[in-house]
Design a protein around this motif. Structure first.
Motif, PDB file in Angstrom:
ATOM      1  N   ILE A  66       1.021  -1.331  -0.464  1.00  0.00           N
ATOM      2  CA  ILE A  66      -0.221  -0.364   0.165  1.00  0.00           C
ATOM      3  C   ILE A  66       0.653   1.246   0.201  1.00  0.00           C
ATOM      4  O   ILE A  66       0.482   2.162  -0.930  1.00  0.00           O
ATOM      5  CB  ILE A  66      -1.061   0.154   1.215  1.00  0.00           C
ATOM      6  CG1 ILE A  66      -1.622  -1.697   1.045  1.00  0.00           C
ATOM      7  CG2 ILE A  66      -1.643   1.175   1.008  1.00  0.00           C
ATOM      8  CD1 ILE A  66      -2.778  -1.578   0.025  1.00  0.00           C
ATOM      9  N   SER A  67       1.871   1.265   0.880  1.00  0.00           N
ATOM     10  CA  SER A  67       2.628   2.247   0.831  1.00  0.00           C
ATOM     11  C   SER A  67       3.691   2.196  -0.509  1.00  0.00           C
ATOM     12  O   SER A  67       3.617   3.666  -1.111  1.00  0.00           O
ATOM     13  CB  SER A  67       4.023   2.542   2.264  1.00  0.00           C
ATOM     14  OG  SER A  67       3.178   2.143   3.325  1.00  0.00           O
ATOM     15  N   ARG A  70       0.945   4.004  -2.872  1.00  0.00           N
ATOM     16  CA  ARG A  70       0.777   5.718  -3.209  1.00  0.00           C
ATOM     17  C   ARG A  70       2.045   6.564  -3.258  1.00  0.00           C
ATOM     18  O   ARG A  70       2.231   7.482  -4.116  1.00  0.00           O
ATOM     19  CB  ARG A  70       0.917   5.609  -1.134  1.00  0.00           C
ATOM     20  CG  ARG A  70      -0.038   5.471  -0.633  1.00  0.00           C
ATOM     21  CD  ARG A  70      -0.610   5.793   1.097  1.00  0.00           C
ATOM     22  NE  ARG A  70      -1.292   5.162   1.236  1.00  0.00           N
ATOM     23  CZ  ARG A  70      -1.979   4.835   2.172  1.00  0.00           C
ATOM     24  NH1 ARG A  70      -1.058   4.492   2.838  1.00  0.00           N
ATOM     25  NH2 ARG A  70      -3.450   3.938   2.839  1.00  0.00           N
ATOM     26  N   ARG A  73       2.000   6.359  -7.493  1.00  0.00           N
ATOM     27  CA  ARG A  73       1.266   7.257  -7.515  1.00  0.00           C
ATOM     28  C   ARG A  73       1.883   8.839  -7.099  1.00  0.00           C
ATOM     29  O   ARG A  73       1.095   9.626  -8.062  1.00  0.00           O
ATOM     30  CB  ARG A  73      -0.526   7.184  -7.363  1.00  0.00           C
ATOM     31  CG  ARG A  73      -0.619   5.782  -7.575  1.00  0.00           C
ATOM     32  CD  ARG A  73      -0.748   5.300  -9.574  1.00  0.00           C
ATOM     33  NE  ARG A  73      -1.059   3.690  -9.074  1.00  0.00           N
ATOM     34  CZ  ARG A  73      -0.966   3.856 -10.465  1.00  0.00           C
ATOM     35  NH1 ARG A  73       0.371   3.902 -10.574  1.00  0.00           N
ATOM     36  NH2 ARG A  73      -1.614   2.132 -10.816  1.00  0.00           N
ATOM     37  N   ALA A 102      -4.576   3.571  -2.723  1.00  0.00           N
ATOM     38  CA  ALA A 102      -3.862   3.871  -2.987  1.00  0.00           C
ATOM     39  C   ALA A 102      -3.014   3.826  -4.348  1.00  0.00           C
ATOM     40  O   ALA A 102      -2.266   4.028  -4.810  1.00  0.00           O
ATOM     41  CB  ALA A 102      -2.752   2.809  -2.464  1.00  0.00           C
TER      42      ALA A 102
END
Length: 129
Positions: A66-67, A70, A73, A102
């Motif tokens: 997920i990190s 992020r 993106r 995310a």
């Protein structure tokens, strides 16, 4: 459209057997495959060499999936628009929504059948079946 033999996929997963499983299925379908153990290594590799798709696990050390999404993106285009297929054993609606928020393009629950993995990779890379 890209040809599968020219499309490079980065597989990001801390489990060696998962990376091997994905590599074998994708290479058999004509994709070039690179690997990373976590999100930090994946970002470094993508900044050095572009890919057509990233397949990323959620639970990894140093930087989880997920990190990583992020951070991906937030990169400049075209890197920020790289298609991302998230794979995880986590199957709850909150997990899927977190990945989509995310920046995941697709979320698949492990274990994946090789044919399904290849089908989704072709779709996200724009490679004909």
């Amino acid at each position: 459209m890209a040809e599968a033999g020219r499309a490079r996929i980065l597989v990001v997963d801390d489990a060696g057997l998962v990376r091997l499983y994905y590599r074998q299925a994708l290479e058999a379908a004509g994709f070039a495959v690179d690997e990373a153990l976590n999100g930090v290594e994946a970002l470094e590799k993508l900044l050095r060499a572009p890919a057509a798709l990233v397949i990323v696990d959620v639970n990894m050390p140093l930087m989880d999936g997920i990190s990583f999404l992020r951070a991906l993106r937030r990169q400049p285009l075209p890197l920020a628009a790289l298609p991302a297929l998230v794979t995880s054993t986590e199957a709850g609606p909150a997990d899927i929504e977190a990945a989509r928020a995310a920046g995941a393009n697709l979320y698949l629950v492990k274990p994946l059948e090789p044919a399904a993995l290849v089908r989704h990779a072709r779709l996200l890379c724009g490679v004909p079946a």
